[in-house]
Motif scaffolding. Structure first.
Motif, short mmCIF file in Angstrom:
data_model
loop_
_atom_site.label_atom_id
_atom_site.label_comp_id
_atom_site.label_asym_id
_atom_site.label_seq_id
_atom_site.Cartn_x
_atom_site.Cartn_y
_atom_site.Cartn_z
N MET A 15 7.09 -62.61 65.12
CA MET A 15 7.70 -62.06 66.33
C MET A 15 8.31 -63.17 67.18
SD MET A 15 5.17 -58.92 67.42
CE MET A 15 3.71 -59.93 67.68
N GLN B 34 -4.14 -63.66 65.96
CA GLN B 34 -4.70 -62.60 65.13
C GLN B 34 -6.21 -62.66 65.22
OE1 GLN B 34 -2.71 -61.87 61.29
NE2 GLN B 34 -1.51 -60.80 62.82
N GLY C 209 -3.26 -57.86 65.56
CA GLY C 209 -2.43 -58.69 66.41
C GLY C 209 -2.84 -58.52 67.85
N SER D 125 4.47 -51.50 70.60
CA SER D 125 3.44 -52.50 70.29
C SER D 125 3.00 -53.16 71.58
CB SER D 125 3.99 -53.56 69.32
OG SER D 125 4.86 -54.46 69.99
N ASP E 126 -2.52 -54.68 69.25
CA ASP E 126 -1.64 -53.88 68.41
C ASP E 126 -2.47 -52.90 67.57
OD1 ASP E 126 0.83 -55.02 69.12
OD2 ASP E 126 0.55 -56.68 67.71
N ASP F 63 1.83 -56.73 65.24
CA ASP F 63 1.41 -57.76 64.30
C ASP F 63 0.08 -57.42 63.63
OD1 ASP F 63 2.20 -60.11 63.09
OD2 ASP F 63 1.10 -61.40 64.48
N SER F 64 -0.35 -56.15 63.72
CA SER F 64 -1.58 -55.73 63.06
C SER F 64 -1.28 -55.24 61.64
CB SER F 64 -2.28 -54.61 63.84
OG SER F 64 -2.92 -55.12 64.99
N THR G 237 8.71 -52.72 64.85
CA THR G 237 7.52 -53.16 64.09
C THR G 237 6.76 -51.98 63.50
OG1 THR G 237 6.00 -53.09 66.00
CG2 THR G 237 7.23 -55.16 65.63
#
Length: 355
Positions: A1, A13, A22, A50, A71, A77-78, A215
């Motif tokens: 990202m 993370q 994320g 997100s 997230d 970002d998960s 995303t």
């Protein structure tokens, strides 16, 4: 990202027993020796978005507060793990709880937006010890999305017209293809401008919000999910997989918050011009049928639009009658995103709730 994280926000993370999540974080200022640890505000985003959307309000919080945005699976970002919709939103709420546990945050001030409001309510029901206060922004009704009367009862036994079959296939395709154009009303940018915010609202971070929407993991296990056939109008019912089915009234019901003891303070903040969550939402297929957009609508006696806001107000009134403290803030001229559109008023209401 890359390019989507604002200065002052940390991205990382967090590995839990359930998923790799994320997480965005704005640390609290260092406390004086002997002071109690900083209180934490945890933000939960809504559907097709997100944690990126929360950054401005995270940065604007008092420095004494620790801000964390998580997230949900299949967003940001998960990990894009499958979503079991037969559990309602519990896959999401259990994931959020696992991050709170992994980080050792204890009881947090929980903020949920739209679908994230449903996730927050479910977490309160299942893990009340983790919720110090609850903020519901433009929340999904405690009875889910579509297919119910004011009291939450089903219009049809199978929840016809709700769940994964209600998604616009062109919008889903444009999400999957990372469409950043304005060429169609179903492009993510156009949907953001027409539905996430009130007409005329502009943001210097609009490109970040579109990246956030993009995303979204698409497919039957994520967004929008699957569907099943129905003999009732409009011919489909919820499936058991994916995001939209988690909010189908056959699987989702968080009205049980009225029974939680003890009851944390609740803030419900929403825009009067919300295009997504309303008593006449054009994301409700029954409203589209009533307006003549979808043919064959069987009428108000059979398929009335869901009174989403009225349902939330009624459930929160019962919460208050049973000893809870509820504050409602309705913002005129505001759409689905008070924290973006009216940040000062959103922040003031949130900080007052936290105390």
């Amino acid at each position: 990202m890359v390019g989507t994280i604002l200065p002052g926000i940390l991205a990382r993370q967090v590995e839990t027993s359930r998923l790799r999540a994320g997480v965005l974080e704005r640390p609290a200022a260092p406390a004086a020796p002997g002071s109690p640890p900083a209180e934490t505000v945890v933000f939960v985003h809504g559907n097709v978005s997100s944690s990126l959307f929360w950054q401005p309000v995270m940065l604007a919080l008092p420095e004494s507060l620790h801000a964390v945005a998580i997230d949900l699976r299949g967003f940001g970002d998960s990990e894009a793990l499958p979503v079991d919709a037969t559990r309602g939103v519990r896959d999401f709420s259990d994931d959020v709880a696992s991050v709170v546990d992994e980080l050792g945050l204890g009881a947090v001030h929980l903020v949920g937006w739209s679908m994230g409001g449903g996730v927050a309510m479910q977490l309160l029901i299942d893990r009340p010890e983790l919720v110090a206060s609850l903020t519901l922004q433009s929340t999904v009704s405690p009875y889910g999305f579509g297919g119910t009367r004011l009291d939450g009862s089903l219009l049809s036994d199978d929840g016809a017209g709700t769940g994964g079959g209600g998604a616009n296939p062109d919008f889903v395709a444009r999400l999957a293809s990372d469409d950043r154009t304005e060429e169609a009303p179903t492009s993510p940018l156009a949907v953001y401008r027409s539905s996430y915010v009130a007409p005329g609202f502009t943001s210097e971070h609009e490109a970040i919000w579109v990246e956030s929407m993009l995303t979204t993991a698409t497919g039957v296990d994520n967004y929008p999910g699957d569907a099943s056939g129905s003999a009732n109008w409009p011919g489909f019912a919820p499936g058991g997989r994916g995001v939209l089915n988690t909010m189908a009234p056959t699987w989702f019901d968080t009205s049980g918050i009225v029974d939680v003891v003890p009851k944390p303070r609740v803030l419900w903040i929403h825009g009067a011009q919300d295009a997504i969550v309303g008593d006449a939402s054009f994301f409700d297929l029954n409203q589209l049928g009533k307006a003549g957009v979808i043919p064959g609508w069987p009428g108000d006696d059979v398929a009335p639009p869901q009174p989403m806001v009225s349902q939330t107000r009624a459930v929160l009134a019962r919460y208050a009658e049973r000893g809870g403290m509820v504050t409602e803030v309705e913002l005129e001229g505001c759409g689905h995103s008070p924290h973006l559109e009216r940040p000062a008023e959103f922040l003031a209401a949130l900080v007052t709730l936290i105390g």
